[in-house]
Design an enzyme around this catalytic site. Sequence first.
Site, PDB file in Angstrom:
ATOM      1  N   PRO A  16      13.142 -13.401 -40.168  1.00  0.00           N
ATOM      2  CA  PRO A  16      14.510 -12.960 -40.459  1.00  0.00           C
ATOM      3  C   PRO A  16      14.773 -13.131 -41.951  1.00  0.00           C
ATOM      4  CG  PRO A  16      14.531 -15.142 -39.430  1.00  0.00           C
ATOM      5  CD  PRO A  16      13.097 -14.675 -39.448  1.00  0.00           C
ATOM      6  N   MET A  17      15.287 -12.100 -42.600  1.00  0.00           N
ATOM      7  CA  MET A  17      15.587 -12.217 -44.037  1.00  0.00           C
ATOM      8  C   MET A  17      16.892 -11.479 -44.320  1.00  0.00           C
ATOM      9  SD  MET A  17      11.971 -11.987 -46.062  1.00  0.00           S
ATOM     10  CE  MET A  17      11.276 -10.620 -45.171  1.00  0.00           C
ATOM     11  N   ALA A  18      17.897 -12.258 -44.758  1.00  0.00           N
ATOM     12  CA  ALA A  18      19.210 -11.684 -45.040  1.00  0.00           C
ATOM     13  C   ALA A  18      19.091 -10.610 -46.116  1.00  0.00           C
ATOM     14  CB  ALA A  18      20.163 -12.784 -45.504  1.00  0.00           C
ATOM     15  N   CYS A 101      18.655 -22.505 -42.693  1.00  0.00           N
ATOM     16  CA  CYS A 101      19.347 -22.047 -43.892  1.00  0.00           C
ATOM     17  C   CYS A 101      20.011 -23.234 -44.601  1.00  0.00           C
ATOM     18  CB  CYS A 101      20.383 -20.978 -43.531  1.00  0.00           C
ATOM     19  SG  CYS A 101      21.104 -20.268 -44.999  1.00  0.00           S
ATOM     20  N   LYS A 142      14.660 -21.710 -35.189  1.00  0.00           N
ATOM     21  CA  LYS A 142      13.851 -21.672 -36.416  1.00  0.00           C
ATOM     22  C   LYS A 142      14.329 -22.816 -37.296  1.00  0.00           C
ATOM     23  CE  LYS A 142      12.441 -18.599 -40.199  1.00  0.00           C
ATOM     24  NZ  LYS A 142      13.264 -18.915 -41.378  1.00  0.00           N
ATOM     25  N   ASN A 205       5.257 -20.814 -40.226  1.00  0.00           N
ATOM     26  CA  ASN A 205       5.855 -19.992 -41.285  1.00  0.00           C
ATOM     27  C   ASN A 205       5.844 -20.727 -42.627  1.00  0.00           C
ATOM     28  OD1 ASN A 205       9.150 -19.414 -42.375  1.00  0.00           O
ATOM     29  ND2 ASN A 205       7.592 -17.830 -42.472  1.00  0.00           N
ATOM     30  N   GLY A 229       7.342 -13.536 -44.089  1.00  0.00           N
ATOM     31  CA  GLY A 229       8.596 -13.154 -44.725  1.00  0.00           C
ATOM     32  C   GLY A 229       8.378 -12.387 -46.014  1.00  0.00           C
ATOM     33  N   ARG A 230       8.448 -13.105 -47.130  1.00  0.00           N
ATOM     34  CA  ARG A 230       8.475 -12.440 -48.440  1.00  0.00           C
ATOM     35  C   ARG A 230       7.312 -11.496 -48.680  1.00  0.00           C
ATOM     36  NH1 ARG A 230       9.002 -17.935 -51.494  1.00  0.00           N
ATOM     37  NH2 ARG A 230       7.769 -18.460 -49.652  1.00  0.00           N
TER      38      ARG A 230
END
Length: 346
Positions: A16-18, A101, A142, A205, A229-230
Amino acid sequence: MRIGNLDIWPNIVLAPMAGITSHPFRTLCKKYGRVGLVVTELISSHAIHYRNQRTWGMFDWTDEERPAFCQLFGGDPATMAEAAQVVVENGADGVDINMGCWVPKVAKTGAGAALLKDLCQAEAVVKAVVDAVGDTVPVTVKVRSGWDSKDVTAIRFAKAAANVGVKAITVHARFASQGFSGTADWSVIGQVKEAVNGIIPVIGNGDIETPQDAKRMMAETDCDAVMIGRAAMGNPWLLARIGLYLETGVLSPEPDGFERIAVAREHAQMQVAQQGEDIGCRELRGLLSHYFKGIPGAPRIRESLTKIKTLSDIEAILDDAHERFVIRLEESDGDGTVAERELAAA
Ligand SMILES: Cc1cc2nc3c(=O)[nH]c(=O)nc-3n(C[C@H](O)[C@H](O)[C@H](O)COP(=O)(O)O)c2cc1C
């Protein structure tokens, strides 16, 4: 990997990435990356409670993305339970609880990684969500390794979470206090895996950039799946390359410039169709620049992208990039070897 009643294959999860993992990017990762599971960016349980219209727009998963989990954040059990019911009614295949977060806006409200500082509250939130929707869809969490290095909370929490009915846990192996600094300490993922003792799957992760990294994380930690992610930003193919490498040991080539341009174009079209030209183009300024890492002329393309206002601005930049790449190929030794070499070296 099995999460509740769902078979997840390949065992690769899009993080998940805002601001990144909305419908267009998730769809492209599914199409070109063949991921087993996608997760929405974090969504506020309070915003759902107050029926915020913009938040409803984030319920944007479609059948081609499934299984798609919706990630929620919040520190209040009742509000989280209500929000979970709403997203499940709106078709989410699972609910992921954000406990990673660290940004003050979220953590100050007792949500996200702040829950790692209060495991009683964390358990209450998780239990409320499991009680609300756990019979219908799997609930996952997560986490970071902990709030700070004084306590590797993830190890203790993982067991408690499994006991209250959580169906999988993702560990981003950094402390919240680190933000994104330092390197992820994968040994924590291995310790969480040992702690849950096969009762629920563990998704590892943090800092996977290549297929070899993914294989190494799995070998070192025995995790059941990897979350990327990135490194997937502007590079959905990486997810497929990782899948192939884990399954067969074959390292497939990176996409060439033409492929990158074509998928960047597809991304732009989907984003504008979803968000309209004004907001869509603003978001795309950052999103598209990731596609050009390693392409000859990337700085020039990125610079042009900072000014885009319309889809035709984007099309013109991509047409130009395409044209330049053709010229490079023609100027090379005919079969593209020079251009490919430049691409690899850039
Ligand atoms: C731009 C950005 C936005 C993020 N948004 C979220 C989010 O909404 N929810 C979440 O749990 N993690 C979020 N993360 C963290 C990632 O899911 C992931 O845990 C982290 O990037 C480490 O994995 P990586 O090294 O593969 O990037 C975000 C990360 C980035 C870079």
